[in-house]
Design a protein around this motif. Structure first.
Motif, PDB file in Angstrom:
ATOM      1  N   GLU A  96      -7.369   2.002  -5.972  1.00  7.14           N
ATOM      2  CA  GLU A  96      -7.073   3.323  -5.448  1.00  7.14           C
ATOM      3  C   GLU A  96      -8.216   3.761  -4.542  1.00  7.14           C
TER       4      GLU A  96
ATOM      5  N   LYS B 160      -5.001   9.692  -1.578  1.00  7.08           N
ATOM      6  CA  LYS B 160      -5.198   8.518  -2.423  1.00  7.08           C
ATOM      7  C   LYS B 160      -4.275   7.414  -1.950  1.00  7.08           C
ATOM      8  N   SER B 161      -4.853   6.265  -1.637  1.00  4.30           N
ATOM      9  CA  SER B 161      -4.075   5.100  -1.209  1.00  4.30           C
ATOM     10  C   SER B 161      -4.147   4.042  -2.305  1.00  4.30           C
ATOM     11  N   THR B 162      -3.002   3.682  -2.857  1.00  5.70           N
ATOM     12  CA  THR B 162      -2.948   2.690  -3.924  1.00  5.70           C
ATOM     13  C   THR B 162      -2.587   1.335  -3.324  1.00  5.70           C
TER      14      THR B 162
ATOM     15  N   CYS C 279       0.850  -1.197   0.000  1.00  2.00           N
ATOM     16  CA  CYS C 279       0.000   0.000   0.000  1.00  2.00           C
ATOM     17  C   CYS C 279       0.883   1.243   0.000  1.00  2.00           C
ATOM     18  N   GLU C 280       0.520   2.199  -0.857  1.00  2.00           N
ATOM     19  CA  GLU C 280       1.232   3.470  -0.927  1.00  2.00           C
ATOM     20  C   GLU C 280       0.233   4.602  -0.742  1.00  2.00           C
TER      21      GLU C 280
ATOM     22  N   HIS D 143      -1.842  -2.516  -4.041  1.00  2.00           N
ATOM     23  CA  HIS D 143      -1.442  -3.484  -5.057  1.00  2.00           C
ATOM     24  C   HIS D 143      -1.932  -4.866  -4.610  1.00  2.00           C
TER      25      HIS D 143
ATOM     26  N   ARG E 169      -5.025  -3.234  -9.194  1.00  2.00           N
ATOM     27  CA  ARG E 169      -4.741  -2.081  -8.324  1.00  2.00           C
ATOM     28  C   ARG E 169      -6.055  -1.480  -7.858  1.00  2.00           C
TER      29      ARG E 169
END
Length: 451
Positions: free
Chosen positions: A409, A208-210, A175-176, A212, A407
């Motif tokens: 978001e 925004k949290s991406t 998570c980014e 994967h 992905r």
């Protein structure tokens, strides 16, 4: 089951479409209605289809559930959609579905211009309301209805037979966050400085949290899982292609227009919720007596009332109440008014974006967001819903996510006003994003009290 009824109804509609159709421009609508069990859902039917675009909608009270797919015609603006509805007013059942963007901006890194709207007249609609199922086929052509009927029949024959909807099986690999927490703190400090200087009263900052994932995520599987636990919310989903969709479980109504009657609301001010009754009750009492949160909500109320001036001849603001959701609670003040005209495009222009998702003053808050947020919101904090001649309804596109194959978001925002604490506002983002994130396999995001 609704899937079998839909198949029967579509066969009957296909037979109706063999009637003599003129070789000229125009619009036709075919619909059939049957009684059906109240616990059926079009979720599985829509999940099985391979035609795009797709749109799913369930209102906040669970009174109406709609699944649509295929576009008979697309509209670049809400005004264009509104004009189409009035042009064919002899068909009052026409509904146009889709999304309105938060703003129209250029994405700096990729130089992509996002559209302002994604609105369309669907080829097929499945509507469930008050224990009845209605299937509607829309046919429109600016050239030849006869040719369009041929395409519509081929479209109907290509519809898939649904199976049971799949469960959410995707697991999060990493998570980014954008921004990360340190950058978030800096943004909040900058916002508080602008508020202290008097250029802003409030600004809503988003993250925004991406995520994967280990496998592609099926959008309708996530919608079904969200419907099961996120109650008192609008549920919506728009799929643009097999690999791209936007969905959410939003608690906030932008507006409901029934004839000339307008209903909207101020939903701002947040505290944690949960399953512990004592914590929930204590949080609700704190929320109703907390000056910072009450101030934030009243800013939204005042802004809505000011924006509606000149468009209504009567306006009523109800007393504050607490809206309890799965992970958070909000202060809600309902607002109703009599419109001078049933103009949905004007309502959207006046009310979106609200102070609850942008800030005050609106233009300066949007400028601040554009300069400081490190991503483009696109559909997040815009609106999702439908418009029709008799009734239109849009929710604010909150607690939302964009699926891009494997992905996810996730979007969440927090209102910054005088007295906001950066770390508490970060935790508010966590609590809001948990509404969808905790539906993924193995994901548990803890919620922390904001008192």
């Amino acid at each position: 089951m609704v899937e079998k009824q839909v198949a029967i109804l579509l066969q009957q509609i296909s037979e109706l479409l063999t009637q003599d159709i003129p070789d000229s421009a125009g619009y036709r609508q075919f619909s059939i209605e049957l009684d059906q069990p109240g616990d059926a859902s079009p979720v599985a039917w829509l999940a099985a289809q391979t035609c795009y675009p797709q749109f799913y909608w369930q209102d906040r009270d669970g009174q109406q559930e709609v699944a649509v797919c295929g576009d008979a015609y697309a509209f670049s603006t809400l005004l264009a959609a509104q004009m189409f509805i009035h042009e064919y007013a002899e068909f009052p059942e026409i509904s146009i579905w889709g999304l309105n963007a938060f703003t129209y901006q250029k994405q700096a890194q990729k130089a992509i211009l996002f559209p302002e709207n994604a609105l369309f007249l669907p080829r097929i609609e499945v509507r469930l309301k008050q224990g009845r199922c209605r299937v509607i086929v829309n046919i429109f052509s600016p050239f030849s209805l006869r040719q369009e009927v041929v395409r519509t029949l081929a479209f109907i024959r290509a519809l898939a037979t649904p199976a049971a909807p799949s469960a959410v099986a995707s697991r999060v690999l990493s998570c980014e966050h954008l921004p990360e927490q340190d950058q978030w703190r800096q943004q909040v400090v900058q916002a508080l400085s602008a508020i202290d200087e008097g250029s802003l009263q409030k600004v809503v900052l988003a993250r925004k949290s991406t995520l994967h994932l280990d496998m592609p995520l099926e959008p309708m599987a996530l919608v079904a899982a969200s419907k099961a636990v996120n109650h008192h919310c609008y549920h919506f989903m728009m799929a643009f292609s097999p690999s791209e969709s936007f969905l959410g479980a939003s608690p906030e109504r932008l507006f409901l227009r029934q004839g000339q009657r307008l209903s909207t609301e101020a939903l701002a001010g947040t505290v944690v919720s949960g399953e512990n009754a004592r914590i929930v009750n204590d949080g609700a009492q704190w929320l109703m007596n907390d000056g910072k949160n009450q101030h934030e909500n009243l800013l939204v109320v005042d802004d809505i009332c000011q924006r509606l001036q000149g468009a209504v001849d009567e306006l009523d603001v109800k007393p504050a109440q607490v809206m309890q959701l799965r992970n958070v609670q909000h202060i809600q003040r309902k607002i109703s008014a009599n419109l001078l005209s049933g103009d949905d495009a004007d309502c959207l222009q006046r009310l979106q974006p609200t102070a609850a998702v942008a800030g005050l003053p609106r233009h300066l808050a949007q400028v601040f967001i554009k300069h400081h947020e490190p991503f483009n919101r696109q559909w997040y904090a815009g609106s999702a819903g439908y418009l029709s001649l008799r009734q239109s309804e849009f929710c604010v596109a909150l607690r939302s996510a964009r699926i891009l194959a494997d992905r996810l978001e996730l979007f969440a925002g927090a209102g910054i006003v005088a007295g906001s604490d950066p770390d508490q506002e970060w935790q508010e983002l966590e609590n809001k994003a948990a509404g969808l994130r905790t539906l993924l396999s193995g994901q548990v995001t803890p919620v922390v009290s904001q008192e």
